[in-house]
Design an enzyme around this catalytic site. Structure first.
Site, short mmCIF file in Angstrom:
data_model
loop_
_atom_site.label_atom_id
_atom_site.label_comp_id
_atom_site.label_asym_id
_atom_site.label_seq_id
_atom_site.Cartn_x
_atom_site.Cartn_y
_atom_site.Cartn_z
N GLU A 1 30.67 32.23 38.52
CA GLU A 1 31.99 32.86 38.59
C GLU A 1 31.86 34.35 38.84
O GLU A 1 32.67 34.94 39.55
CB GLU A 1 32.80 32.59 37.32
CG GLU A 1 33.15 31.12 37.11
CD GLU A 1 34.01 30.54 38.22
OE1 GLU A 1 34.67 31.32 38.94
OE2 GLU A 1 34.01 29.30 38.38
N HIS B 1 33.70 31.06 33.39
CA HIS B 1 34.23 32.37 33.79
C HIS B 1 33.94 33.40 32.70
O HIS B 1 33.96 33.07 31.52
CB HIS B 1 35.75 32.33 34.00
CG HIS B 1 36.20 31.35 35.03
ND1 HIS B 1 36.43 30.03 34.73
CD2 HIS B 1 36.46 31.48 36.34
CE1 HIS B 1 36.82 29.40 35.83
NE2 HIS B 1 36.85 30.26 36.82
N ARG C 1 35.81 40.38 33.97
CA ARG C 1 35.92 40.01 35.39
C ARG C 1 36.37 41.24 36.17
O ARG C 1 36.03 41.40 37.34
CB ARG C 1 36.90 38.86 35.58
CG ARG C 1 36.41 37.57 34.96
CD ARG C 1 37.32 36.42 35.27
NE ARG C 1 37.17 35.95 36.64
CZ ARG C 1 37.76 34.86 37.10
NH1 ARG C 1 38.52 34.14 36.31
NH2 ARG C 1 37.58 34.48 38.34
N HIS D 1 31.95 31.02 46.25
CA HIS D 1 31.42 29.91 45.43
C HIS D 1 30.46 29.04 46.25
O HIS D 1 29.55 28.43 45.70
CB HIS D 1 32.54 29.05 44.88
CG HIS D 1 33.00 29.47 43.51
ND1 HIS D 1 32.12 29.79 42.49
CD2 HIS D 1 34.24 29.60 42.97
CE1 HIS D 1 32.81 30.12 41.40
NE2 HIS D 1 34.10 30.03 41.67
N ASP E 1 33.43 36.41 41.78
CA ASP E 1 34.33 37.55 41.55
C ASP E 1 33.87 38.77 42.36
O ASP E 1 34.67 39.44 43.01
CB ASP E 1 34.36 37.94 40.07
CG ASP E 1 35.26 37.04 39.24
OD1 ASP E 1 36.05 36.28 39.83
OD2 ASP E 1 35.19 37.10 37.99
N HIS F 1 36.83 34.86 46.51
CA HIS F 1 36.17 34.27 45.34
C HIS F 1 35.78 32.81 45.64
O HIS F 1 34.63 32.42 45.44
CB HIS F 1 37.14 34.35 44.15
CG HIS F 1 36.68 33.64 42.90
ND1 HIS F 1 36.24 34.30 41.78
CD2 HIS F 1 36.62 32.32 42.59
CE1 HIS F 1 35.93 33.42 40.84
NE2 HIS F 1 36.14 32.21 41.32
N GLU F 2 36.73 32.03 46.14
CA GLU F 2 36.45 30.60 46.40
C GLU F 2 35.42 30.45 47.51
O GLU F 2 34.52 29.62 47.42
CB GLU F 2 37.74 29.84 46.75
CG GLU F 2 38.83 29.87 45.66
CD GLU F 2 38.34 29.47 44.28
OE1 GLU F 2 37.30 28.79 44.16
OE2 GLU F 2 39.00 29.88 43.30
ZN LIG Z 1 35.72 30.38 40.42
#
Ligand SMILES: [Zn+2]
Length: 419
Positions: free
Chosen positions: A348, A381, A387, A292, A352, A288-289
């Site tokens: 986000e 988010h 999510r 980004h 995800d 996820h990070e």
């Molecule tokens: Zn995030």
């Protein structure tokens, strides 16, 4: 709001009430001229570098402030000052503030003494508390193991780049270059284990054992001073989260992913867990990070963290088309009859979806309607439920593994995929 001012000794309740109504009207006007939340993701709409002289020339006084009565501006500033500090005062003030919070969010907030003590200490002295925390919990090669997982997730991400048929070769090479340039910060900053350095960090902060209110004022002054000290200096790789924090982040301007020790624990990670659990939880967070760096905001920054385009024109066009698929899909999710906001949560959702996919390939929330509404209005988010539904219904791997029928809700015909 009125209650707080009455507690401070205002003589006339009706007068206070009408003042506060004007404050709310003023704030509503401010909100209406503010760039909407969903457009605030566009760095080019938000970042306007200018000299102080030009700022004063172009915006001598904003239209709104020019026509607002000085009395209202005064009440507005007073409410923000008093409102911010009211929760640090005696019980009647805290109760008045709690009432305000409850109307806004539907929850009273956690007023338990243990919770207040722990969260306040962590937010003020997070790196000192963090030193004790990591000595206790972050051992046995935890840093090395996290590093190995990050590298596996990175490899899964870069291995998938050749499969992206919407991307030209030059942009693909630049994406590979950026993914390989992502640096990481794991666990905690090393200086916290050096007592002399830790003492130096907090030497200007004076804490008194029995003066909660003034301790908070002292902290506010301390943090302002620290911020001003950074002015016109080269930014350092500082940690925006304390070591015990159960969260993670990506900083586009540094192209860095950060995982505090707090999240590198069960239920996200444990060295005795099977790989499926570790990658299903911590691996997804890592992916996820990393993703980004390639979402609608992160993609505007190059591998050095500079806001600079590294994309081919056609790849940008296709990225935007693919993003629209995800905006439309998440716009269709409904909570208490309210649609979630696909554009506001795009970054986000991209993270995800990309995160779940990368983590899977390595290895072959007590909500109230008011707070849900607040989240839909302001949170980048998606609500937790979506999510899960959003990412898994876009995952061919999930559908294959769980043998979803083509008519199943979790296996929609139209799937969105970017990375
Ligand atoms: Zn995030």
């Amino acid at each position: 709001m009125t209650d707080v001012f009455m507690l401070l000794g205002a003589p006339n309740k009706t007068a206070v009430q009408s003042k506060m109504e004007n404050v709310i009207l003023f704030e509503t006007e401010l909100a209406n001229i503010t760039t909407p939340q969903e457009d605030r993701r566009d760095e080019r709409k938000m970042y306007h570098k200018m000299t102080l002289a030009n700022l004063i020339r172009d915006y001598p006084r904003s239209t709104l402030c020019a026509h607002a009565l000085p009395r209202i501006l005064n009440d507005y500033m007073l409410w923000h000052l008093v409102g911010d500090f009211a929760s640090l005062l005696s019980k009647p003030f805290r109760e008045a503030k709690q009432k305000f919070h409850e109307i806004l969010t539907g929850t009273k907030g956690n007023e338990d003494a243990w919770y207040t003590c722990i969260s306040d200490t962590d937010s003020v002295l997070g790196f000192a508390v963090g030193a004790l925390f990591v000595e206790e919990t972050f051992k046995g090669g935890s840093k090395e193991k996290a590093k190995e997982m990050i590298e596996n997730v990175r490899t899964a991400f870069t291995d998938n780049l050749p499969n992206l048929d919407w991307m030209d070769d030059a942009t693909r090479a630049a994406a590979l270059d950026k993914a390989n340039a992502v640096t990481d910060m794991i666990g905690y900053p090393n200086y916290i284990l050096d007592h002399a350095k830790l003492d130096k960090k907090y030497e200007d902060l004076k804490i008194n054992k029995s003066d909660y209110f003034n301790n908070n004022l002292a902290y506010t002054q301390y943090i302002f001073k620290k911020s001003y000290e950074k002015l016109r200096k080269t930014p350092l790789n500082e940690w925006a989260m304390s070591p015990p924090t159960v969260n993670a982040y990506y900083t586009p301007s540094k192209n860095t992913i950060v995982f505090p020790a707090g999240i590198l624990q069960a239920p996200f990670y444990d060295q005795n867990f099977p790989k499926s659990l570790n990658y299903g939880a911590m691996g997804v967070v890592m992916g996820h990070e990393l993703t980004h760096g390639f979402d609608d905001q992160g993609r505007e920054y190059d591998k050095y963290g500079n806001m600079k385009s590294w994309w081919g024109a056609d790849a940008v066009k296709k990225f935007k088309q693919k993003s629209q698929c995800m905006i439309d899909q998440y716009n269709n999710f409904e909570l208490h009859g309210e649609h979630e906001r696909g554009k506001q949560t795009l970054g986000e959702n991209i993270a995800d979806n990309g995160g779940l996919k990368s983590a899977y390939n390595v290895w072959c929330w007590n909500s109230k309607p008011e707070s849900d509404h607040m989240q839909i209005l302001t949170d980048p988010h998606s609500p937790p439920k979506f999510r899960v539904i959003g990412t898994l219904s876009n995952s061919e791997d999930f559908n294959k593994e769980f043998k979803c029928k083509s008519s199943a809700k979790m296996n929609p015909k139209k799937k969105c995929e970017i990375w």
